[in-house]
Motif scaffolding. Sequence first.
Motif, PDB file in Angstrom:
ATOM      1  N   LEU A   1      13.902 -33.896 -71.939  1.00  9.51           N
ATOM      2  CA  LEU A   1      12.484 -33.817 -72.301  1.00  9.51           C
ATOM      3  C   LEU A   1      12.239 -34.471 -73.659  1.00  9.51           C
ATOM      4  O   LEU A   1      11.261 -35.211 -73.843  1.00  9.51           O
ATOM      5  CB  LEU A   1      12.037 -32.357 -72.321  1.00  9.51           C
ATOM      6  CG  LEU A   1      10.580 -32.096 -72.712  1.00  9.51           C
ATOM      7  CD1 LEU A   1       9.619 -32.806 -71.765  1.00  9.51           C
ATOM      8  CD2 LEU A   1      10.295 -30.598 -72.730  1.00  9.51           C
ATOM      9  N   ILE A   2      13.137 -34.215 -74.611  1.00  8.19           N
ATOM     10  CA  ILE A   2      13.034 -34.877 -75.922  1.00  8.19           C
ATOM     11  C   ILE A   2      13.176 -36.382 -75.765  1.00  8.19           C
ATOM     12  O   ILE A   2      12.415 -37.166 -76.364  1.00  8.19           O
ATOM     13  CB  ILE A   2      14.115 -34.327 -76.874  1.00  8.19           C
ATOM     14  CG1 ILE A   2      13.848 -32.853 -77.180  1.00  8.19           C
ATOM     15  CG2 ILE A   2      14.157 -35.144 -78.177  1.00  8.19           C
ATOM     16  CD1 ILE A   2      14.944 -32.179 -77.974  1.00  8.19           C
ATOM     17  N   LEU A   3      14.128 -36.797 -74.934  1.00  2.25           N
ATOM     18  CA  LEU A   3      14.321 -38.221 -74.681  1.00  2.25           C
ATOM     19  C   LEU A   3      13.066 -38.843 -74.067  1.00  2.25           C
ATOM     20  O   LEU A   3      12.681 -39.960 -74.417  1.00  2.25           O
ATOM     21  CB  LEU A   3      15.518 -38.422 -73.748  1.00  2.25           C
ATOM     22  CG  LEU A   3      15.811 -39.858 -73.300  1.00  2.25           C
ATOM     23  CD1 LEU A   3      16.124 -40.748 -74.508  1.00  2.25           C
ATOM     24  CD2 LEU A   3      16.966 -39.884 -72.316  1.00  2.25           C
ATOM     25  N   THR A   4      12.419 -38.113 -73.193  1.00  2.00           N
ATOM     26  CA  THR A   4      11.187 -38.609 -72.571  1.00  2.00           C
ATOM     27  C   THR A   4      10.121 -38.898 -73.622  1.00  2.00           C
ATOM     28  O   THR A   4       9.424 -39.912 -73.559  1.00  2.00           O
ATOM     29  CB  THR A   4      10.654 -37.593 -71.547  1.00  2.00           C
ATOM     30  OG1 THR A   4      11.656 -37.344 -70.563  1.00  2.00           O
ATOM     31  CG2 THR A   4       9.402 -38.119 -70.854  1.00  2.00           C
ATOM     32  N   SER A   5      10.013 -38.020 -74.616  1.00  2.00           N
ATOM     33  CA  SER A   5       9.037 -38.260 -75.686  1.00  2.00           C
ATOM     34  C   SER A   5       9.430 -39.464 -76.528  1.00  2.00           C
ATOM     35  O   SER A   5       8.569 -40.234 -76.959  1.00  2.00           O
ATOM     36  CB  SER A   5       8.893 -37.013 -76.556  1.00  2.00           C
ATOM     37  OG  SER A   5      10.049 -36.786 -77.329  1.00  2.00           O
ATOM     38  N   LEU A   6      10.743 -39.652 -76.751  1.00  2.00           N
ATOM     39  CA  LEU A   6      11.197 -40.818 -77.514  1.00  2.00           C
ATOM     40  C   LEU A   6      10.907 -42.110 -76.770  1.00  2.00           C
ATOM     41  O   LEU A   6      10.397 -43.078 -77.343  1.00  2.00           O
ATOM     42  CB  LEU A   6      12.701 -40.707 -77.798  1.00  2.00           C
ATOM     43  CG  LEU A   6      13.158 -39.605 -78.742  1.00  2.00           C
ATOM     44  CD1 LEU A   6      14.689 -39.576 -78.826  1.00  2.00           C
ATOM     45  CD2 LEU A   6      12.564 -39.784 -80.131  1.00  2.00           C
ATOM     46  N   VAL A   7      11.235 -42.130 -75.481  1.00  2.00           N
ATOM     47  CA  VAL A   7      11.001 -43.333 -74.679  1.00  2.00           C
ATOM     48  C   VAL A   7       9.509 -43.625 -74.594  1.00  2.00           C
ATOM     49  O   VAL A   7       9.078 -44.781 -74.670  1.00  2.00           O
ATOM     50  CB  VAL A   7      11.614 -43.166 -73.269  1.00  2.00           C
ATOM     51  CG1 VAL A   7      11.217 -44.334 -72.363  1.00  2.00           C
ATOM     52  CG2 VAL A   7      13.136 -43.071 -73.362  1.00  2.00           C
ATOM     53  N   GLY A   8       8.695 -42.577 -74.464  1.00  2.00           N
ATOM     54  CA  GLY A   8       7.247 -42.766 -74.395  1.00  2.00           C
ATOM     55  C   GLY A   8       6.666 -43.370 -75.649  1.00  2.00           C
ATOM     56  O   GLY A   8       5.601 -43.999 -75.599  1.00  2.00           O
ATOM     57  N   GLY A   9       7.359 -43.211 -76.790  1.00  2.99           N
ATOM     58  CA  GLY A   9       6.871 -43.752 -78.048  1.00  2.99           C
ATOM     59  C   GLY A   9       7.401 -45.125 -78.388  1.00  2.99           C
ATOM     60  O   GLY A   9       7.052 -45.691 -79.429  1.00  2.99           O
ATOM     61  N   LEU A  10       8.247 -45.691 -77.514  1.00  2.81           N
ATOM     62  CA  LEU A  10       8.825 -47.008 -77.788  1.00  2.81           C
ATOM     63  C   LEU A  10       7.844 -48.136 -77.454  1.00  2.81           C
ATOM     64  O   LEU A  10       6.914 -47.958 -76.660  1.00  2.81           O
ATOM     65  CB  LEU A  10      10.105 -47.204 -76.964  1.00  2.81           C
ATOM     66  CG  LEU A  10      11.297 -46.303 -77.287  1.00  2.81           C
ATOM     67  CD1 LEU A  10      12.428 -46.557 -76.285  1.00  2.81           C
ATOM     68  CD2 LEU A  10      11.791 -46.514 -78.711  1.00  2.81           C
ATOM     69  N   SER A  11       8.095 -49.288 -78.047  1.00  2.00           N
ATOM     70  CA  SER A  11       7.325 -50.477 -77.682  1.00  2.00           C
ATOM     71  C   SER A  11       7.686 -50.876 -76.251  1.00  2.00           C
ATOM     72  O   SER A  11       8.715 -50.460 -75.711  1.00  2.00           O
ATOM     73  CB  SER A  11       7.661 -51.633 -78.627  1.00  2.00           C
ATOM     74  OG  SER A  11       9.002 -52.065 -78.434  1.00  2.00           O
ATOM     75  N   ALA A  12       6.862 -51.689 -75.648  1.00  2.00           N
ATOM     76  CA  ALA A  12       7.104 -52.108 -74.259  1.00  2.00           C
ATOM     77  C   ALA A  12       8.446 -52.823 -74.126  1.00  2.00           C
ATOM     78  O   ALA A  12       9.186 -52.614 -73.157  1.00  2.00           O
ATOM     79  CB  ALA A  12       5.966 -53.001 -73.785  1.00  2.00           C
ATOM     80  N   ALA A  13       8.777 -53.656 -75.118  1.00  2.00           N
ATOM     81  CA  ALA A  13      10.036 -54.410 -75.068  1.00  2.00           C
ATOM     82  C   ALA A  13      11.238 -53.483 -75.171  1.00  2.00           C
ATOM     83  O   ALA A  13      12.222 -53.623 -74.440  1.00  2.00           O
ATOM     84  CB  ALA A  13      10.063 -55.448 -76.190  1.00  2.00           C
ATOM     85  N   ASP A  14      11.169 -52.519 -76.098  1.00  2.00           N
ATOM     86  CA  ASP A  14      12.277 -51.571 -76.253  1.00  2.00           C
ATOM     87  C   ASP A  14      12.400 -50.663 -75.037  1.00  2.00           C
ATOM     88  O   ASP A  14      13.502 -50.348 -74.589  1.00  2.00           O
ATOM     89  CB  ASP A  14      12.077 -50.728 -77.508  1.00  2.00           C
ATOM     90  CG  ASP A  14      12.372 -51.497 -78.785  1.00  2.00           C
ATOM     91  OD1 ASP A  14      12.984 -52.584 -78.694  1.00  2.00           O
ATOM     92  OD2 ASP A  14      11.978 -51.025 -79.864  1.00  2.00           O
ATOM     93  N   LYS A  15      11.260 -50.243 -74.516  1.00  2.00           N
ATOM     94  CA  LYS A  15      11.262 -49.360 -73.350  1.00  2.00           C
ATOM     95  C   LYS A  15      11.932 -50.038 -72.162  1.00  2.00           C
ATOM     96  O   LYS A  15      12.666 -49.401 -71.390  1.00  2.00           O
ATOM     97  CB  LYS A  15       9.831 -48.965 -73.011  1.00  2.00           C
ATOM     98  CG  LYS A  15       9.712 -47.817 -72.015  1.00  2.00           C
ATOM     99  CD  LYS A  15       8.245 -47.463 -71.751  1.00  2.00           C
ATOM    100  CE  LYS A  15       7.563 -46.978 -73.018  1.00  2.00           C
ATOM    101  NZ  LYS A  15       6.157 -46.573 -72.768  1.00  2.00           N
ATOM    102  N   LYS A  16      11.707 -51.334 -72.032  1.00  2.98           N
ATOM    103  CA  LYS A  16      12.280 -52.086 -70.913  1.00  2.98           C
ATOM    104  C   LYS A  16      13.801 -52.064 -70.949  1.00  2.98           C
ATOM    105  O   LYS A  16      14.460 -52.038 -69.907  1.00  2.98           O
ATOM    106  CB  LYS A  16      11.760 -53.527 -70.946  1.00  2.98           C
ATOM    107  CG  LYS A  16      12.147 -54.354 -69.726  1.00  2.98           C
ATOM    108  CD  LYS A  16      11.499 -55.730 -69.781  1.00  2.98           C
ATOM    109  CE  LYS A  16      11.868 -56.546 -68.553  1.00  2.98           C
ATOM    110  NZ  LYS A  16      11.235 -57.893 -68.578  1.00  2.98           N
ATOM    111  N   GLN A  17      14.389 -52.046 -72.154  1.00  3.17           N
ATOM    112  CA  GLN A  17      15.847 -52.059 -72.298  1.00  3.17           C
ATOM    113  C   GLN A  17      16.496 -50.784 -71.777  1.00  3.17           C
ATOM    114  O   GLN A  17      17.647 -50.797 -71.343  1.00  3.17           O
ATOM    115  CB  GLN A  17      16.231 -52.246 -73.769  1.00  3.17           C
ATOM    116  CG  GLN A  17      15.895 -53.584 -74.360  1.00  3.17           C
ATOM    117  CD  GLN A  17      16.463 -53.718 -75.761  1.00  3.17           C
ATOM    118  OE1 GLN A  17      17.640 -53.464 -76.005  1.00  3.17           O
ATOM    119  NE2 GLN A  17      15.613 -54.110 -76.702  1.00  3.17           N
TER     120      GLN A  17
END
Length: 328
Positions: free
Chosen positions: A265-281
């Motif tokens: 759940l914490i990871l989900t919040s981190l991923v949700g806050g990433l830029s589109a480029a970082d999220k894609k990785q």
Amino acid sequence: MTIFSIIIPIYNVEKYLTECIESVLNQSFKSFEVILVNDGSTDSSGVMCDQYKDYPNVKVIHKENGGLSDARNCGIKTATGQYLIFIDSDDYWNSNHALDNLYQQIERNKDVDVVMYKQISYYMKKEKFIPNPNFYDLDCIQNHAANEVIPYLIESNNFSATAWSVAVKRTLILEHQIYFEKGIKSEDIDWSFHLFLYAKSFAATNERFLIYRKERPESITNTIELKNAQDLLFIIDKWCNYLKVNTVNQRIKQAYYNYLAYQYLILTSLVGGLSAADKKQIYKQFAEYSWLLCYHSNRKMHVIYWIKRVFGMKFTTFLVGKYAVCKE
């Protein structure tokens, strides 16, 4: 033999270092050594460490910067005490009787592997002290095996998974090579999972003598970036695979999955806050572990689980990321 080895990893903490070291040296219980590991500081922290090098119970180590885990591992290899205690160099003890208290637990529970204690969080922005609200039910810990203690700790929100909340028998660490994973953040989760798997006996005190600084601007834990998410995903991936292929008591396995679900759940919040480029990785591997949400052990997890079931993982990630930003 020395009872306690207090390991203090140090990196650029000149503002806080003296308070940390003095809080340890001022302990009324005297059978201890302090190991100061200067991890390549570029401020005056190294010079400050050397001011203590002539103390008979202080060891000063200067090394090239290798990160928190590497500094702690260096301290472990240098320690000679029966029990190891870690304290971060920007934190401190608010009582001169912290070691007295821990030694009392060791005397009451002969040859105990792990002694747990509590903390008070100091929020620097608000200059506010907030004690840990949870208390240990000591009857659920003393004289109980790991397959009872670990589920109790996780279900009662008392599993802190932090190196600075336990005193640990040094021989247990050395026998099972329970060192800190280098180069990752959230390394305490990985280390704590290993530690509690191998520990056979536990004790605890509800005394809150550690002051844990939060919101320190220069702290490595005060940034949200791709590496935070990558490293937490690394730990989730590592332990899900470990639990899958190794023989682990079923109650412990269930409890660990519950804890990993919360970390997801914490990871989900981190991923949700990433830029589109970082999220894609990271997104493909991240989404593969969405099944952890079915291990919902509290109301928040239950709500997120059903949002994911109804709207899918992408929307859930977006929603949780927005919620995390609004909470800051």
